[in-house]
Design an enzyme around this catalytic site. Sequence first.
Site, PDB file in Angstrom:
ATOM      1  CE  LYS A  45      47.628  56.896  48.633  1.00 31.43           C
ATOM      2  NZ  LYS A  45      47.434  58.309  49.024  1.00 31.43           N
ATOM      3  CD  GLU A 101      40.222  47.685  43.614  1.00 33.62           C
ATOM      4  OE1 GLU A 101      40.822  47.987  44.661  1.00 33.62           O
ATOM      5  OE2 GLU A 101      40.368  48.311  42.547  1.00 33.62           O
ATOM      6  CG  ASP A 102      38.603  50.109  46.812  1.00 34.97           C
ATOM      7  OD1 ASP A 102      38.628  49.628  45.665  1.00 34.97           O
ATOM      8  OD2 ASP A 102      38.857  51.309  47.036  1.00 34.97           O
ATOM      9  CG  ASP A 105      32.103  52.354  39.965  1.00 34.58           C
ATOM     10  OD1 ASP A 105      30.890  52.154  40.054  1.00 34.58           O
ATOM     11  OD2 ASP A 105      32.585  53.482  39.737  1.00 34.58           O
ATOM     12  CE  LYS A 133      29.871  52.600  44.232  1.00 34.09           C
ATOM     13  NZ  LYS A 133      30.404  53.898  43.779  1.00 34.09           N
ATOM     14  CG  PHE A 154      31.587  58.646  45.718  1.00 28.29           C
ATOM     15  CD1 PHE A 154      32.133  58.268  44.498  1.00 28.29           C
ATOM     16  CD2 PHE A 154      32.450  58.904  46.782  1.00 28.29           C
ATOM     17  CE1 PHE A 154      33.507  58.167  44.342  1.00 28.29           C
ATOM     18  CE2 PHE A 154      33.817  58.810  46.630  1.00 28.29           C
ATOM     19  CZ  PHE A 154      34.352  58.439  45.408  1.00 28.29           C
ATOM     20  NE  ARG A 167      43.068  56.864  50.706  1.00 26.98           N
ATOM     21  CZ  ARG A 167      42.703  56.351  49.532  1.00 26.98           C
ATOM     22  NH1 ARG A 167      41.984  55.254  49.482  1.00 26.98           N
ATOM     23  NH2 ARG A 167      43.066  56.939  48.413  1.00 26.98           N
TER      24      ARG A 167
HETATM   25  P1  IMP Z   1      36.198  50.952  38.208  1.00 28.88           P
HETATM   26  O1  IMP Z   1      37.424  50.858  37.360  1.00 28.88           O
HETATM   27  O2  IMP Z   1      35.183  51.882  37.610  1.00 28.88           O
HETATM   28  O3  IMP Z   1      35.576  49.604  38.541  1.00 28.88           O
HETATM   29  O4  IMP Z   1      36.608  51.691  39.541  1.00 28.88           O
HETATM   30  C1  IMP Z   1      37.112  51.043  40.603  1.00 28.88           C
HETATM   31  C2  IMP Z   1      37.847  51.987  41.498  1.00 28.88           C
HETATM   32  O5  IMP Z   1      37.229  53.263  41.583  1.00 28.88           O
HETATM   33  C3  IMP Z   1      37.836  51.437  42.923  1.00 28.88           C
HETATM   34  O6  IMP Z   1      38.969  50.677  43.162  1.00 28.88           O
HETATM   35  C4  IMP Z   1      37.801  52.674  43.763  1.00 28.88           C
HETATM   36  O7  IMP Z   1      39.114  53.069  44.081  1.00 28.88           O
HETATM   37  C5  IMP Z   1      37.162  53.736  42.899  1.00 28.88           C
HETATM   38  N1  IMP Z   1      35.758  53.912  43.276  1.00 28.88           N
HETATM   39  C6  IMP Z   1      34.666  53.505  42.580  1.00 28.88           C
HETATM   40  N2  IMP Z   1      33.537  53.826  43.224  1.00 28.88           N
HETATM   41  C7  IMP Z   1      33.931  54.433  44.362  1.00 28.88           C
HETATM   42  C8  IMP Z   1      33.212  54.972  45.486  1.00 28.88           C
HETATM   43  O8  IMP Z   1      31.969  54.955  45.570  1.00 28.88           O
HETATM   44  N3  IMP Z   1      33.973  55.492  46.482  1.00 28.88           N
HETATM   45  C9  IMP Z   1      35.336  55.520  46.458  1.00 28.88           C
HETATM   46  N4  IMP Z   1      36.042  55.031  45.439  1.00 28.88           N
HETATM   47  C10 IMP Z   1      35.344  54.491  44.401  1.00 28.88           C
HETATM   48 MG    MG Z   2      40.786  51.462  44.118  1.00 29.05          MG
END
Ligand code: IMP
Ligand code: MG
Length: 186
Positions: A45, A101-102, A105, A133, A154, A167
């Site tokens: 979402k 994508e938001d 990470d 990040k 976070f 959100r």
């Molecule tokens: P990744 O697979 O570790 O790159 O994680 C990506 C997903 O984790 C993002 O699409 C977010 O939904 C969630 N996410 C990672 N860091 C945060 C944060 O600081 N706040 C909220 N959601 C996060």
């Molecule tokens: Mg996400």
Amino acid sequence: MSTPPREAVRELLSEKTIARRVSELAARISADYAGREVIVIGILKGSWIFLADLVRLMTVPVVIDFMTVSSYGTSTRTSGVVKIVTDLKCPLEGRDVLLVEDILDSGLTMRYLLDNLRRRGPRSLRVCVLMDKPARRKVEIRPDYVGFEVPDEFVVGYGTDYAERFRHLPFIGCLENREGEGDDAR
Ligand code: IMP
Ligand code: MG
């Protein structure tokens, strides 16, 4: 009556700062895709508000579709497993695809999605993330469009959540006093 959240949110990116950056991204994307139709895929979402603002400022024709993936459940601890909960309706073969994508990470979610979508034969596949990040990256991913580089904290708001909360905030903030915060809590 439900209890109000105990966590505090400290503003990191204001509504104005976000709006300015989203319009810059929309202009760049529109220039890069001039004369083409773009399939914009939002990852639900977290990307919903960003995508809504972005596409309304784009000047090229777009087709919008969504995918729901789960990688975090309702907590902030990574499961390391990415699952497609709801898939796209649009075929991607021969199309110009922009994945929105938001947050990038560890990159594990994006790596999985890119591998999955590439197998569907798009003509091009690019990535636009609102926040990056880089400090937490586990796999090499270089997004084509990045709104903001953010520190290893976070963040919530403007579509992104902590356990489905925050959100709706119009700005992006760092979440303080998270319960169960530890080295690997995410
Ligand atoms: P990744 O697979 O570790 O790159 O994680 C990506 C997903 O984790 C993002 O699409 C977010 O939904 C969630 N996410 C990672 N860091 C945060 C944060 O600081 N706040 C909220 N959601 C996060
Ligand atoms: Mg996400």
